[in-house]
Design a protein around this motif. Sequence first.
Motif, mmCIF file in Angstrom:
data_model
loop_
_atom_site.group_PDB
_atom_site.id
_atom_site.type_symbol
_atom_site.label_atom_id
_atom_site.label_comp_id
_atom_site.label_asym_id
_atom_site.label_seq_id
_atom_site.Cartn_x
_atom_site.Cartn_y
_atom_site.Cartn_z
ATOM 1 N N PHE A 77 -16.750 18.742 -8.973
ATOM 2 C CA PHE A 77 -17.732 18.374 -7.965
ATOM 3 C C PHE A 77 -17.248 18.920 -6.630
ATOM 4 C CE2 PHE A 77 -14.856 14.841 -8.814
ATOM 5 C CZ PHE A 77 -14.273 14.646 -7.573
ATOM 6 N N VAL A 78 -18.167 19.073 -5.683
ATOM 7 C CA VAL A 78 -17.824 19.642 -4.386
ATOM 8 C C VAL A 78 -16.969 18.654 -3.604
ATOM 9 C CG1 VAL A 78 -18.725 20.471 -2.175
ATOM 10 C CG2 VAL A 78 -19.910 21.040 -4.295
ATOM 11 N N ARG A 79 -15.858 19.148 -3.076
ATOM 12 C CA ARG A 79 -14.993 18.328 -2.235
ATOM 13 C C ARG A 79 -14.221 19.229 -1.271
ATOM 14 N NH1 ARG A 79 -13.069 19.113 -7.158
ATOM 15 N NH2 ARG A 79 -10.862 19.329 -7.555
ATOM 16 N N ILE A 80 -13.654 18.634 -0.230
ATOM 17 C CA ILE A 80 -12.898 19.378 0.772
ATOM 18 C C ILE A 80 -11.526 18.733 0.913
ATOM 19 C CG2 ILE A 80 -12.784 20.135 3.178
ATOM 20 C CD1 ILE A 80 -15.844 19.892 3.275
ATOM 21 N N GLU A 81 -10.499 19.562 0.908
ATOM 22 C CA GLU A 81 -9.133 19.094 1.108
ATOM 23 C C GLU A 81 -8.524 19.851 2.280
ATOM 24 O OE1 GLU A 81 -7.969 17.999 -3.512
ATOM 25 O OE2 GLU A 81 -7.373 19.954 -2.712
ATOM 26 N N GLY A 82 -7.562 19.240 2.940
ATOM 27 C CA GLY A 82 -6.903 19.879 4.062
ATOM 28 C C GLY A 82 -5.407 19.648 4.033
#
Length: 165
Positions: A77-82
Amino acid sequence: MPNQRRAAVLAGLSVLLGSFSAPVVMAEELYSLDTTCRTGDRSFACRVQAVNVDDTTEYRHQFGSRTVSYRVIEDPFVRIEGRGSNAEPWISVKNALINFKTEELCFNDEAFCVKNPSFLADVLINSGDAMQGRTRVGMAFAPNGRVDVACFDNGCDRLKEAIKQ
């Protein structure tokens, strides 16, 4: 003959040992951009490098000797990590806000922002009619990184108010 045999054995060992090495990471630069980044009220020059790395897209923000990176992962699924540096682990961001008017993208309650018209143009193109005419888009993420809540335009102000209560 012993030199040929030794060469064959060394070649075989190097192939065998090579099979135990870490997997090769395939990276392809999409673009780089000289722009402005911001932390809080402090703006500064930075360089964004967008790179496809295996099945993710990384956005590396370089300023001085520091690099802050964010990556977009689409599967499962779409996700953002930093991460705050290359030595730190990737962690899910808490929230993200896009302001199409200022061409700025911010993460974690504006702890880090970047002016990136290239990325935002891609967002508009890839979203079809869904984003046309929008001024702002925001997302809050669950602990696993999946989008929990999305907001648009004035709804983002209402969402921020609800989060603060």
